[in-house]
Design an enzyme around this catalytic site. Structure first.
Site, short mmCIF file in Angstrom:
data_model
loop_
_atom_site.label_atom_id
_atom_site.label_comp_id
_atom_site.label_asym_id
_atom_site.label_seq_id
_atom_site.Cartn_x
_atom_site.Cartn_y
_atom_site.Cartn_z
N GLU A 66 0.85 -1.20 0.00
CA GLU A 66 0.00 0.00 0.00
C GLU A 66 0.88 1.24 0.00
OE1 GLU A 66 -3.06 0.38 3.00
OE2 GLU A 66 -3.47 -1.77 2.95
P1 P53 Z 1 -7.67 5.65 4.86
C1 P53 Z 1 -3.91 4.45 9.43
C2 P53 Z 1 -2.57 4.67 9.13
C3 P53 Z 1 -2.00 4.06 8.03
C4 P53 Z 1 -2.76 3.20 7.25
O1 P53 Z 1 -6.34 4.77 4.92
C5 P53 Z 1 -4.09 2.96 7.57
C6 P53 Z 1 -4.67 3.58 8.65
C7 P53 Z 1 -6.11 3.35 8.98
O2 P53 Z 1 -6.88 4.44 8.56
O3 P53 Z 1 -4.87 2.08 6.90
C8 P53 Z 1 -4.49 1.52 5.66
O4 P53 Z 1 -8.67 4.83 4.11
C9 P53 Z 1 -5.39 0.34 5.45
C10 P53 Z 1 -6.43 0.55 4.39
C11 P53 Z 1 -6.80 2.02 4.32
C12 P53 Z 1 -5.56 2.78 3.88
O5 P53 Z 1 -4.48 2.56 4.75
O6 P53 Z 1 -8.03 5.86 6.28
O7 P53 Z 1 -4.72 -0.87 5.24
O8 P53 Z 1 -7.53 -0.28 4.66
O9 P53 Z 1 -7.87 2.30 3.50
C13 P53 Z 1 -5.77 4.26 3.75
O10 P53 Z 1 -7.30 6.89 4.12
#
Ligand code: P53
Length: 476
Positions: free
Chosen positions: A374
Site C-alpha cells: 500500500e
Molecule cells: P484511509 C492508518 C494509518 C495508516 C494506514 O487509509 C491505515 C490507517 C487506517 O486508517 O490504513 C491503511 O482509508 C489500510 C487501508 C486504508 C488505507 O491505509 O483511512 O490498510 O484499509 O484504507 C488508507 O485513508
C-alpha cells in the site's frame, strides 16, 4: 534497462469491505466494518451496537464491486496490472465465524473473481484478515480477547488455502496488525481485533493479549499454508510509519528507538518467531501477566513469514517529553509535527524519502524480501467541466515514492517483490468511511452521503500508471 526485476509485481491494492458492498448478499454475515458509520477528518467513525435503522454505513454498498467485478477487472487489465491485492471477506466464508462448515456461495464468489483476474494474467495477492472479522465473534466472544479466535482464524485460513491453492500464491495474514499500537482510540482495536473496551479497563494489556493471539494464529496459518502448498509465499502486513527523532538530542533519539520498538515488535515476532528482549522486559515491568503458553511459543517458531508486506503513507516524529529512562511510548500523545515535510488534507505527512528509510530499516533488521502493498495519496478530486479529472497531485506523490523505492533497490540492494498502490479504484476510506478521500486512478461516482451512479471512469493518473507499468518503472 529497468532497475527493477523483470517479473516485478505491479498492481493495485484494495480490501473486500472497502469496495465489495453486497454486505448481506450471498449468505455473507455482518462484519465489524458493517457496524461503522461514516466519519470525517477529526470526526471518528462511530461503532454501533449492531446494524441500526437510519445510520449511514458506507461499507454496506461501498462501490458495489460485488456486482461490478467483471467490468472492473477488465479495467484493471487495461491499466496493465499483473497483480491485484484484495482480501477475502471472512464473513462470506464463515458468516458468523464459528460455523462448522463454510458458506459455499462465498467461496464460489472468490473462485469467480480469481478466475476473472487470471484470465487477464493478473495474479491475486490475498490478505486473509483486513479489518473485517465477523461481528458475531465480537458479541459472542469479545473478539481477539478470546483465545478461541485462534482456532476460528486457523480454520478460515485452512479453508481458503485449500480452496485457492492453485490460484493464489502470495498471501498475507493480518492487515496492519500493528495499528493497534494506538489502543487509546477506539478505531484500531476494533478494526484489528474486534475489541470494544469497557470503562476502566486496562486497554494496553488487552491489546497485547489480542496481538499475541493474532501472532499465534498467524504462525499457525503460515504453517498450515506451507503444508498445503510449499510454493506459497505468506507474509505479514505492517503499517510502516517510521518515527523520527525530532532533533539530534540523544534523548529524542532514544525516544525514537523506543517508539519504533513499541510500534514494530509485531514484525519481530512474525519474522523471527519469538518475542524480542525489550518486549519481554516491558511486559514484565508493566506486570501484564498474559496468557502465553509453551505451545504458543513453539507455534511462533514454526510459522515465520516468507516476506514482509507493508503499507507506507507517511512518517511520524517524536520528542523525548522527559520520559527517560524508560521512554515509554504513547502513540496517541507523543508524536509531534515534522517541520520539514508537508501534510495531506487529512494531516498525513508526505515524506517520500521516508519510504527508502523504512525499506532500509526493514532490510537491516530482517533481510527478507519486501513487498510494498500500500502507498497512496488520499485527496479530494474535482471533475473538470469537460468531465476529466486532472489529479496531478496524486501522480506527483506516487512518482516521488516510486523514485525512492527504486533508489532503495539501486543503492541499497533491497530485495523488492512488488508495488501495489492503495485504492487504485476509488473506495470507502477505512479511517473516516468517506468516499471523498480518494486514492484512485479510476474514479467512482459516489459521494459521502451514498449518492451517485457508481459509474467508473479514468482519471489522468490512469494513463500515467499504465506507462509506469509498461516501462517497468522507468517512465515516471
Ligand atoms: P484511509 C492508518 C494509518 C495508516 C494506514 O487509509 C491505515 C490507517 C487506517 O486508517 O490504513 C491503511 O482509508 C489500510 C487501508 C486504508 C488505507 O491505509 O483511512 O490498510 O484499509 O484504507 C488508507 O485513508
Amino acid at each position: 534497462m529497468s532497475i527493477l526485476r523483470e517479473n516485478f509485481l505491479w498492481g493495485g491494492a484494495v480490501a473486500a469491505h472497502q469496495l465489495e458492498g453486497g454486505w448481506d448478499q450471498g449468505g455473507k454475515g455482518v462484519s465489524v466494518a458493517d457496524v461503522m458509520t461514516v466519519g470525517a477528518h477529526g470526526v471518528p467513525r462511530r461503532i454501533t451496537d449492531g446494524v441500526l435503522q437510519g445510520e449511514n454505513y458506507p461499507n454496506h454498498e461501498a462501490i458495489d464491486f460485488y456486482h461490478h467485478y467483471k467490468e472492473d477487472v477488465k479495467l484493471f487489465a487495461d491499466l496493465g496490472l499483473n497483480c491485484f491485492r484484495t482480501s477475502i471477506a471472512w464473513t462470506r466464508i464463515f458468516p458468523n465465524g464459528d460455523e462448522a462448515e463454510p458458506n459455499e456461495e462465498g467461496l464460489q464468489f472468490y473462485d469467480d473473481l480469481f478466475d476473472e483476474c487470471l484470465k487477464y494474467g493478473i495474479e491475486p495477492v490475498i490478505t486473509l484478515s483486513h479489518f473485517e472479522m465477523p461481528y458475531h465473534l465480537v458479541t459472542e466472544y469479545g473478539g481477539w480477547r478470546n483465545r478461541k479466535m485462534i482456532d476460528f482464524f486457523a480454520k478460515f485460513a485452512r479453508v481458503c488455502f485449500e480452496r485457492y491453492k492453485d490460484k493464489v500464491r502470495y498471501w498475507m495474514t493480518f492487515n496492519e496488525i500493528n495499528n493497534q499500537a494506538n489502543y487509546a482510540e477506539d478505531f484500531a482495536p476494533f478494526t484489528n481485533s474486534g475489541i470494544k473496551y469497557q470503562e476502566g479497563e486496562d486497554r494496553e494489556k488487552i491489546m497485547y493479549q489480542a496481538a499475541h493471539y493474532e501472532l499465534v494464529a498467524s504462525a499457525q496459518a503460515v504453517k498450515i499454508g506451507h503444508e498445503i502448498n510449499p510454493d506459497f509465499q505468506i507474509g505479514c502486513m505492517i503499517a510502516m510509519c517510521p518515527i523520527y527523532p525530532y532533533s539530534c538530542d540523544p534523548k529524542d533519539m532514544m525516544m525514537s528507538v523506543s517508539a519504533m520498538q513499541k510500534r514494530y515488535w509485531f514484525t519481530d515476532v512474525h519474522v523471527r518467531g519469538h518475542y524480542p528482549s525489550f518486549m519481554e522486559n516491558y511486559l514484565a515491568r508493566k506486570g501484564f501477566a498474559l496468557d502465553i503458553t509453551e505451545q504458543d511459543l513453539t507455534d511462533l517458531t514454526q510459522g515465520c513469514v516468507d516476506y514482509i508486506g507493508f503499507s507506507y503513507y507517511m512518517s511520524f516524529a517524536i520528542k523525548d517529553h522527559e520520559k527517560g529512562p524508560a521512554f515509554d511510548y504513547d502513540e496517541s500523545k507523543d508524536l509531534v509535527k515534522n517541520p520539514y515535510v508537508e501534510a495531506s488534507d487529512w494531516g498525513w505527512q508526505i515524506d517520500p524519502l521516508g519510504l527508502r528509510y523504512a525499506m532500509n530499516w526493514f532490510n537491516e533488521r530482517y533481510e527478507l524480501p519486501l513487498f510494498i502493498v500500500e502507498n497512496g495519496f488520499g485527496a479530494i478530486d474535482e471533475i473538470e467541466p469537460d468531465g476529466t479529472i486532472n489529479d496531478q497531485y496524486r501522480i506527483d506523490y506516487l512518482k516521488a515514492h516510486i523514485e525512492m523505492m527504486k533508489e532503495a533497490v539501486e543503492f541499497d540492494g533491497i530485495p523488492l517483490i512488488g508495488y501495489t498502490p492503495w485504492g487504485f479504484i476509488d473506495l470507502v476510506s477505512a479511517g473516516t468511511g468517506e468516499m471523498k478521500k480518494r486514492y484512485g486512478f479510476i474514479y467512482v461516482d459516489k459521494d459521502n452521503e451514498g449518492q451517485g451512479t457508481l459509474k467508473r471512469f479514468k482519471k489522468k493518473s490512469f494513463d500515467w500508471y499504465q506507462q509506469v507499468i509498461k516501462s517497468n518503472g522507468e517512465a515516471l
